[in-house]
Scaffold this active site. Structure first.
Site, short mmCIF file in Angstrom:
data_model
loop_
_atom_site.label_atom_id
_atom_site.label_comp_id
_atom_site.label_asym_id
_atom_site.label_seq_id
_atom_site.Cartn_x
_atom_site.Cartn_y
_atom_site.Cartn_z
N ASP A 151 0.89 -1.24 -0.05
CA ASP A 151 0.00 -0.04 -0.21
C ASP A 151 0.78 1.23 -0.16
O ASP A 151 2.20 1.07 0.02
CB ASP A 151 -0.99 0.13 1.20
CG ASP A 151 -2.08 0.74 0.97
OD1 ASP A 151 -2.38 1.17 0.07
OD2 ASP A 151 -3.31 0.28 1.73
N GLU A 184 -0.99 1.70 -5.00
CA GLU A 184 -0.78 3.02 -4.85
C GLU A 184 -1.85 3.99 -5.50
O GLU A 184 -1.83 5.30 -5.83
CB GLU A 184 0.65 3.62 -5.25
CG GLU A 184 0.97 3.52 -6.74
CD GLU A 184 0.38 4.47 -7.39
OE1 GLU A 184 -0.36 3.99 -8.17
OE2 GLU A 184 0.83 5.69 -7.56
N TRP A 185 -3.15 3.23 -5.80
CA TRP A 185 -4.35 4.15 -6.07
C TRP A 185 -4.39 4.62 -7.37
O TRP A 185 -5.44 5.44 -7.96
CB TRP A 185 -4.82 4.99 -4.96
CG TRP A 185 -4.48 4.55 -3.75
CD1 TRP A 185 -4.85 3.17 -3.28
CD2 TRP A 185 -3.94 4.96 -2.57
NE1 TRP A 185 -4.81 3.02 -1.86
CE2 TRP A 185 -3.89 3.93 -1.54
CE3 TRP A 185 -3.29 6.21 -2.55
CZ2 TRP A 185 -3.07 4.33 -0.24
CZ3 TRP A 185 -2.55 6.56 -1.19
CH2 TRP A 185 -2.87 5.58 -0.24
N GLY A 186 -3.17 4.36 -8.23
CA GLY A 186 -3.29 4.93 -9.60
C GLY A 186 -2.84 6.39 -9.63
O GLY A 186 -2.55 7.29 -10.64
N ASP A 187 -2.22 6.77 -8.45
CA ASP A 187 -2.03 8.43 -8.24
C ASP A 187 -0.62 8.77 -9.05
O ASP A 187 -0.69 9.88 -9.54
CB ASP A 187 -1.49 8.46 -6.71
CG ASP A 187 -2.59 8.78 -5.88
OD1 ASP A 187 -3.67 8.27 -6.29
OD2 ASP A 187 -2.63 8.98 -4.43
N ASN A 188 0.10 7.70 -9.19
CA ASN A 188 1.52 8.09 -9.89
C ASN A 188 1.45 7.20 -11.32
O ASN A 188 2.68 6.87 -11.78
CB ASN A 188 2.59 7.72 -9.14
CG ASN A 188 2.75 8.53 -7.99
OD1 ASN A 188 3.05 9.62 -7.84
ND2 ASN A 188 2.38 7.83 -6.80
N ASP A 206 -10.14 3.60 -3.44
CA ASP A 206 -10.66 2.44 -3.00
C ASP A 206 -12.20 2.10 -3.28
O ASP A 206 -12.85 3.44 -3.65
CB ASP A 206 -10.82 2.36 -1.29
CG ASP A 206 -9.67 2.21 -0.77
OD1 ASP A 206 -8.39 1.94 -1.37
OD2 ASP A 206 -9.45 2.07 0.46
#
Ligand code: GLA
Length: 403
Positions: A151, A184-188, A206
């Site tokens: 995570d 990493e939630w697609g942030d990067n 999420d």
């Protein structure tokens, strides 16, 4: 091992791994991963009894036979680090110890997954792996762990590609093959850099258990099934065998009506998404079991070509989706996003298309496909004639077009 030996051993491992050009484990996740994870239903409320019972039920209810092989323990299993910095399980929640629990999971023919975080603390506030990556990878290997979800909470000022590569290298060094699930939630934009590092990457924040909503938690938001679906647009070319887009774990069986659960499950299969169940398997309804064990639908997700499906077009709340399959077959899905039941006449020639990514064409003008309805399980004619269909609100029609 004496303390000085341990320190020398750790120093040597770090040196070797810095010199080696380690890559992720190959030949893992050649189709999207399938299993169960504790988070969506149980959050921090987990213990070894729940995990053992879930393992039992996964065998007894045919989930293992259907392909769900990973049993993944999410956040909040952690105790404290010992004096040398090695992580321990929470001995109240897991009194038999993680090694014994993993042995139990393996004894059932399942694989075991665990969770950590690239930062100093997990999202649940427990010890993260920052600065302990090699120690943690070695501990997981000792326990027999087969899957790591990693995570991205509490990661101020660290570089995502570097941190995920560090843990990927550490796992590789520890030597036990592990499916590495990047979260990493697609942030990067991990789809641009994670293919050589991990086996799947989250593409969004999420999931929330609703068909079409955004849940505001104050400092962050979680997303309904439709919101997550829309965010997959433009990502399909990055996915394939061994490296999947992950639109988050399933909410099937967690409270949506059966039609919405069916639509959610279907769209995840059209996306070639990981199928990680997130409901209470020990008390689920028969209708939930029937959705998650429909082998014809699962076969769409698990198709060996590994090509993510795509939205061809939409029309008054209906979306028309295609996914190329092996042997020239296609999955065809009509998703009714509207809140009304809809009638539609399928004129196959309107769907003559070439998918530029896969190079496959439907060629309805030349090829007559047999039409199999994967939810009703009927064979219903072929693509030579038009078909009148009705699709209930927030539901799907799913066909396999067979050559
Ligand atoms: C993040 C992840 C979730 C879950 C929780 C655990 O929010 O995206 O899937 O693992 O952390 O705290």
């Amino acid at each position: 091992m004496r303390i000085t030996n341990r320190i020398l051993f750790l120093a040597a491992t770090i040196l070797v791994s810095l010199c080696a050009k380690a890559q992720k484990f190959e030949n893992i996740g050649m189709t999207p991963q399938m299993g169960w994870n504790s988070w969506n239903k149980f959050a921090s409320n987990i213990n070894e009894k729940l995990i053992r019972e879930t393992a039992d039920v996964m065998v007894e209810k045919g989930l293992v036979d259907a392909g769900y092989v990973y049993l993944n323990i999410d956040d909040c299993w952690h105790g404290e680090r010992d004096s040398l910095g090695f992580i321990r399980e929470d001995s109240v929640k897991f009194p038999s110890g993680m090694k014994n629990l993993v042995d139990y999971i393996h004894g059932k023919g399942l694989k075991a997954g665990i969770y950590s975080d690239a930062g100093c603390k997990t999202c649940g506030g427990l010890p993260g792996s920052l600065g302990h990556e090699y120690q943690d990878a070695i501990t997981y290997a000792r326990w027999g762990i087969d899957y790591l979800k990693y995570d991205w909470c509490n990661t101020t000022d660290i570089n995502p590609k570097g941190e995920y590569k560090l843990m990927s290298d550490a796992l590789r060094f520890a030597g036990r093959p592990v499916f590495f699930s990047i979260c990493e939630w697609g942030d990067n934009k991990p789809w641009l850099w994670a293919k050589e590092i991990g086996h799947s990457w989250r593409t969004t924040g999420d999931i929330w258990c609703c068909f079409d909503c955004v849940k505001d938690h104050g400092t962050w938001k979680s997303l309904g099934v439709m919101q997550i679906l829309d965010l997959q647009d433009g990502l399909r070319e990055y996915a394939g065998p061994g490296h999947w887009n992950d639109p988050d774990m399933l909410q099937v069986g967690n409270g949506m009506p059966v039609n919405e659960d069916r639509a959610h499950f279907t769209m995840w299969c059209m996306l070639a998404a990981p199928l990680i169940l997130g409901n209470d398997l020990t008390s689920m309804k028969q209708e939930t079991l029937e959705i998650i064990t429909n082998k014809d639908v699962i076969a769409i997700d698990q198709d060996a070509l590994g090509i993510q499906g795509f939205k061809h077009s939409s029309y008054t709340g209906l979306e028309f989706w295609f996914k190329p399959l092996t042997n020239g077959d296609w999955a065809f899905c009509i998703l009714n996003r509207s809140t009304e039941n809809r009638e539609y006449i399928i004129d196959w020639n309107k769907f003559n298309l070439t998918d530029n990514f896969s190079g496959k064409s439907t060629e309805f003008d030349k090829i007559c496909y047999k039409v199999q309805n994967l939810w009703s399980r009927e064979i219903c004619g072929n693509t030579n004639k038009e078909r009148r269909v009705s699709i209930p609100a927030h539901d799907v029609l799913l066909y396999r077009l067979i050559r």
